[in-house]
Structure formats: structure tokens, C-alpha cells
Design an enzyme around this catalytic site. Structure first.
Site, PDB file in Angstrom:
ATOM      1  N   ASP A 229       6.212   1.801   6.604  1.00  0.00           N
ATOM      2  CA  ASP A 229       4.907   1.158   6.495  1.00  0.00           C
ATOM      3  C   ASP A 229       4.065   1.996   5.549  1.00  0.00           C
ATOM      4  O   ASP A 229       3.479   2.986   5.962  1.00  0.00           O
ATOM      5  CB  ASP A 229       4.267   1.057   7.876  1.00  0.00           C
ATOM      6  CG  ASP A 229       2.877   0.451   7.868  1.00  0.00           C
ATOM      7  OD1 ASP A 229       2.494  -0.143   6.849  1.00  0.00           O
ATOM      8  OD2 ASP A 229       2.168   0.597   8.886  1.00  0.00           O
TER       9      ASP A 229
ATOM     10  N   HIS B  54       3.790   3.774  12.485  1.00  0.00           N
ATOM     11  CA  HIS B  54       2.896   4.893  12.802  1.00  0.00           C
ATOM     12  C   HIS B  54       3.496   5.849  13.828  1.00  0.00           C
ATOM     13  O   HIS B  54       2.753   6.553  14.509  1.00  0.00           O
ATOM     14  CB  HIS B  54       1.532   4.404  13.320  1.00  0.00           C
ATOM     15  CG  HIS B  54       0.814   3.468  12.396  1.00  0.00           C
ATOM     16  ND1 HIS B  54      -0.467   3.021  12.640  1.00  0.00           N
ATOM     17  CD2 HIS B  54       1.184   2.888  11.228  1.00  0.00           C
ATOM     18  CE1 HIS B  54      -0.839   2.210  11.665  1.00  0.00           C
ATOM     19  NE2 HIS B  54       0.158   2.111  10.796  1.00  0.00           N
TER      20      HIS B  54
ATOM     21  N   ASP C 190      -0.246   4.445   1.000  1.00  0.00           N
ATOM     22  CA  ASP C 190      -0.570   5.484   1.991  1.00  0.00           C
ATOM     23  C   ASP C 190       0.188   5.280   3.291  1.00  0.00           C
ATOM     24  O   ASP C 190       0.658   4.178   3.599  1.00  0.00           O
ATOM     25  CB  ASP C 190      -2.071   5.525   2.263  1.00  0.00           C
ATOM     26  CG  ASP C 190      -2.605   4.255   2.921  1.00  0.00           C
ATOM     27  OD1 ASP C 190      -2.209   3.157   2.491  1.00  0.00           O
ATOM     28  OD2 ASP C 190      -3.412   4.369   3.865  1.00  0.00           O
TER      29      ASP C 190
ATOM     30  N   HIS D 139       0.832  -1.208   0.000  1.00  0.00           N
ATOM     31  CA  HIS D 139       0.000   0.000   0.000  1.00  0.00           C
ATOM     32  C   HIS D 139       0.865   1.256   0.000  1.00  0.00           C
ATOM     33  O   HIS D 139       1.958   1.285   0.577  1.00  0.00           O
ATOM     34  CB  HIS D 139      -0.994  -0.003   1.153  1.00  0.00           C
ATOM     35  CG  HIS D 139      -0.407   0.056   2.529  1.00  0.00           C
ATOM     36  ND1 HIS D 139      -0.115   1.247   3.174  1.00  0.00           N
ATOM     37  CD2 HIS D 139      -0.088  -0.915   3.410  1.00  0.00           C
ATOM     38  CE1 HIS D 139       0.363   0.991   4.386  1.00  0.00           C
ATOM     39  NE2 HIS D 139       0.390  -0.312   4.555  1.00  0.00           N
TER      40      HIS D 139
ATOM     41  N   ASP E 225       4.335  -6.400   3.698  1.00  0.00           N
ATOM     42  CA  ASP E 225       3.927  -5.388   4.680  1.00  0.00           C
ATOM     43  C   ASP E 225       4.140  -5.882   6.105  1.00  0.00           C
ATOM     44  O   ASP E 225       3.426  -5.484   7.019  1.00  0.00           O
ATOM     45  CB  ASP E 225       2.449  -5.031   4.457  1.00  0.00           C
ATOM     46  CG  ASP E 225       2.010  -3.778   5.205  1.00  0.00           C
ATOM     47  OD1 ASP E 225       2.887  -3.016   5.656  1.00  0.00           O
ATOM     48  OD2 ASP E 225       0.798  -3.566   5.356  1.00  0.00           O
TER      49      ASP E 225
ATOM     50  N   GLU F 132      -4.991   1.786   2.718  1.00  0.00           N
ATOM     51  CA  GLU F 132      -4.945   0.597   3.554  1.00  0.00           C
ATOM     52  C   GLU F 132      -5.002   0.956   5.029  1.00  0.00           C
ATOM     53  O   GLU F 132      -5.635   0.255   5.827  1.00  0.00           O
ATOM     54  CB  GLU F 132      -3.672  -0.204   3.250  1.00  0.00           C
ATOM     55  CG  GLU F 132      -3.615  -1.587   3.907  1.00  0.00           C
ATOM     56  CD  GLU F 132      -2.913  -1.604   5.263  1.00  0.00           C
ATOM     57  OE1 GLU F 132      -2.836  -2.677   5.875  1.00  0.00           O
ATOM     58  OE2 GLU F 132      -2.439  -0.532   5.733  1.00  0.00           O
ATOM     59  N   GLU F 133      -4.360   2.064   5.396  1.00  0.00           N
ATOM     60  CA  GLU F 133      -4.267   2.441   6.804  1.00  0.00           C
ATOM     61  C   GLU F 133      -5.615   2.836   7.406  1.00  0.00           C
ATOM     62  O   GLU F 133      -5.758   2.862   8.626  1.00  0.00           O
ATOM     63  CB  GLU F 133      -3.269   3.588   6.980  1.00  0.00           C
ATOM     64  CG  GLU F 133      -1.827   3.240   6.623  1.00  0.00           C
ATOM     65  CD  GLU F 133      -1.189   2.278   7.620  1.00  0.00           C
ATOM     66  OE1 GLU F 133      -1.880   1.823   8.549  1.00  0.00           O
ATOM     67  OE2 GLU F 133      -0.001   1.980   7.472  1.00  0.00           O
TER      68      GLU F 133
END
Length: 417
Positions: A149, A388, A88, A86, A206, A183-184
Site C-alpha cells: 500500500d 499498515h 508514501d 501514491h 490502490d 496520501e496516507e
């Protein structure tokens, strides 16, 4: 077959470029993708894929990037496999103005981030760093997340495409590439065209530590609890007002502590209030409910219901409504029907010179939903850590091992056909 020719890795250079492009998704947006800036990376990837030689690469209206590495094997019955990551980054921490920093030849020292010296990545707090001695660690500068990520996964797939085109001695079938937005925020595959993708098996890149492969995720529901109170002018409220906000607070406080994220681990599920809003007359609490066993989701939702009823018993005249909606399910149920997909992934990790570990993930991936959409899709390590957060990091060497793993997977599917 081994990778006999030395690889001129491009993964680090690609990663350093990609993380500087702001692709943060927005859970409050109703558009698809949730932020137009995610397409900035998508366009860059398409241009690079075409330059590599993947001439069908394109970005479509919903922000997905599709591309194909054509088969170069004489075998005609090789299943089509797909690699997915992903684009994002998470809304939890700023992704604007990311400045990646390479800390070469890490020797176990504290990593002090240059733009905010209070941000320190310590070995004590990140024990995974013990396996990185001598490696080159990439972090952000201290003001943002890094975006490993999942831009580590994106860069690894991109480098693998480059290697496949430039090393025709690596025999493989048709390989499909998919890069997703959002995705997040749980919408990563909402608009994926499975028929267009045309793959038998998929692998998301991932995951965390090098050598890890995940064949099991949480099953997930979302829940919304609406509390109806009684609003009265505060000057005349005695014996009459019943505040929905205060009732909501009591419900949250009464939830079992041993069913919260901060008190669970391993295969234990949880109930987690993630937002509260409202006023005297009406308040709303949103929850996420997680467990590895589907049937336990209903049990956890019942805990919310029982807690709400116990609280409301003290407030006659008030009421509640609980709405529960499925989000995604444990992909292991689908992967167990196609054991070779995981088996080949584990073999590829071993061929890359790593100890292969089959793990469960206390979360979800695009592969969770793809598996139930007809594309069984376990998750392979990308090397990303401390997701994150401003302490997010990845090592150059782990990303290179991920590239090797992808290449070995392509060869294994060709060999076994």
C-alpha cells in the site's frame, strides 16, 4: 481486442526495488511533501519512466511525479485517462529497512516471517489467502510493513507504461501518469495541478483483492473538541478543581459503542477519537467522523456535542468548543455522472480473466478528492492486503493481473472512442 502477445512482466522486480526505499509520510510535519525521503522514490520513478520512453516525466517541487504515454491510435477523439498511485507508506508501522521476502507456490501454510518468528500470517486470520493457492506471496521480513500500500499500484502502473511502449499493437489514446505523496495522511492531492494533468477520467490503483473495483468511499469530516476546565493548586483543590483531562476521559467513555469503528461494518458510519492531549485547564480531543451518506456526518457530529454537554453538565463553570471541518466526500456522487468510467473499468477486469466485483471502501483514496476536483476517479485493485501492518502481503500473480487490467482499460477507451 485481446492481449495477443505474451507480456514480459517487470512488475515484481520493480515492486521489490520500490519497497526498499523508505517513503513514510509524517502527519506532524508542515512541509509539502511531509517527508523529503518520498522524493527519493519519485526521482527513481522519473529515471525509469524516461528510460522506458516517457520523456516528459518529471518530479516537481511538491513531490508529485507527472508523465505521459503518447497516443498511438489514429483516432483523434480518445479521452485522456490518468492512472494514479501514491508513493508514501503509512506512519502506523515502520517503513525503514524493508526486506521483502517471496514465498513461492503458497499452499495454505502459516507464513512465519523470518526476522521475527512471532509474526505469523495465518490463513485463518487472512481468508483472502484461500484464493492464492499456488501463487507467490510477497511479505516483509517481520520488522516493518511491506509497502504494498501503495507501491504495488506504483509498480503496476510502471509496468503498464513499459508494456504500452514495447507493444505498439496495443492501441490507446494519450495516457497520463500521476504519482502522489502524503496520501496516507490525507494530503495526497493538496497540490495536484488538475489543469496540467488534463485528463477526462482517472483510476487509482490502490485496492485490495483481485477483481475488486471501488466506486464508493466514506465521506469524511474531522472534529476537534476543546474542553475548558478550572485549574487549582492540587493541595487546595477540594471543591474547586475541575480537570479538563478527566472531563475528556468521561466524554470518550460515554460515546456510543455502536458508533465506534470496532462495532461497525459495511455501510455503517462511525465517530472515532484518534488523539487526546492537554492539561488540567484545557484538553483537546481529535475525532474522525465517517459515513457513506453526507447528511449523517452532521448527525454524528451532534452525537459528540450532546455527549460533551451531558458530561459538562456535572462540571459548572467549565465549557467546550467543537470545530468540525470537511475532509473528503463519497466519490460515487461524481462517478454516477460519468457511468462509462466505472463501466469500462469493470469490463477491463473481466477481460483480464477475473470476476469483476463493484465494492464500497470503508476509507478514502486520492480518487475521493480528485473526483470532486474535476477528475472522476474510481479505485481498482492493486492486490494489497493487511494494510499498515507487519502482516502486509501481495501476490505476484495479482499484481500481474492488475497490469493486464490497466492495459485492457487503455484499449477499451480507444475502442469506444
Amino acid at each position: 481486442m485481446e492481449l495477443n502477445s505474451p507480456l514480459n512482466f517487470t512488475v515484481t522486480d520493480r515492486f521489490l526495488r520500490y519497497v526498499t526505499i523508505d517513503t513514510q509520510s509524517d502527519p506532524n510535519s508542515e512541509t509539502i511533501p511531509s517527508t523529503e525521503k518520498q522524493k527519493d522514490l519519485g526521482r527513481a520513478l522519473v529515471n525509469e519512466l524516461i528510460a522506458i520512453g516517457l520523456h516528459d516525466a518529471h518530479l516537481e517541487e511538491y513531490g508529485y511525479v507527472y508523465a505521459t504515454v503518447p497516443a498511438n491510435s489514429e483516432k483523434g477523439d480518445i479521452p485522456v485517462i490518468c492512472f494514479c498511485s501514491h508513493m508514501d507508506t503509512a506512519p502506523d508501522c515502520s517503513g525503514t529497512g524493508v526486506k521483502p521476502v517471496i514465498h513461492k507456490n503458497y499452499q495454505g501454510q502459516d507464513i512465519i516471517l523470518p526476522d521475527d518468528n512471532s509474526q505469523i500470517i495465518r490463513l485463518h486470520d487472512h481468508p483472502e489467502l484461500k484464493s492464492q493457492l499456488g501463487n507467490d506471496i510477497i511479505t516483509a521480513s517481520g520488522l516493518t510493513l511491506l509497502g504494498a500500500d501503495n507501491k504495488a499500484g506504483v509498480a503496476e502502473i510502471m509496468d503498464a507504461c513499459y508494456q504500452l511502449i514495447n507493444h505498439p499493437e496495443i492501441k490507446h489514446g494519450k495516457i497520463r501518469i500521476l504519482f502522489t505523496p502524503d496520501e496516507e495522511i490525507g494530503r495526497g492531492v493538496d497540490k495536484v495541478d488538475i489543469e496540467k494533468l488534463g485528463a477526462y477520467a482517472g483510476y487509482t490503483m490502490d485496492g485490495e483483492s483481485a477483481g475488486n473495483m471501488e466506486n464508493e468511499t466514506f465521506s469524511a469530516d474531522g472534529a476537534k473538541l476543546i474542553i475548558n476546565g478550572i485549574s487549582v493548586h492540587p493541595g487546595f483543590a477540594k471543591g474547586k478543581m475541575q480537570s479538563a483531562i478527566k472531563i475528556a476521559g468521561q466524554i470518550i467513555a460515554a460515546l456510543p459503542h455502536d458508533l465506534s469503528p470496532e462495532h461497525t461494518e459495511g455501510k455503517q458510519g462511525f465517530v472515532h477519537p484518534i488523539s487526546i492531549s492537554g492539561h488540567i485547564e484545557t484538553a483537546e480531543i481529535e475525532f474522525i467522523i465517517r459515513d457513506f451518506e453526507d447528511e449523517k456526518l452532521a448527525q454524528h457530529a451532534e452525537v459528540i456535542r450532546e455527549t460533551a454537554e451531558a458530561a459538562l453538565a456535572r462540571f459548572p463553570g467549565c465549557s467546550y468548543n467543537l470545530e468540525v471541518k470537511p475532509q473528503y466526500r463519497n466519490m460515487k456522487k461524481m462517478l454516477d455522472q460519468h457511468p462509462e468510467i466505472v463501466e469500462y473499468g469493470m469490463e477491463a477486469i473481466k477481460r483480464a480473466g477475473l470476476e469483476a466485483r463493484l465494492c464500497s471502501i470503508r476509507g478514502g483514496t486520492d480518487g475521493s478528492r480528485l473526483s470532486f476536483m474535476g477528475l472522476p476517479c474510481p479505485n481498482i485493485f492493486a492486490g494489497e492486503h493487511a494494510f499498515h501492518s507487519k502482516h502486509e502481503w501481495v501476490s505476484v500473480q495479482d499484481m500481474q493481473k492488475a497490469v493486464e487490467t490497466i492495459l485492457h482499460l487503455c484499449m477499451i477507451w480507444e475502442e469506444r472512442a
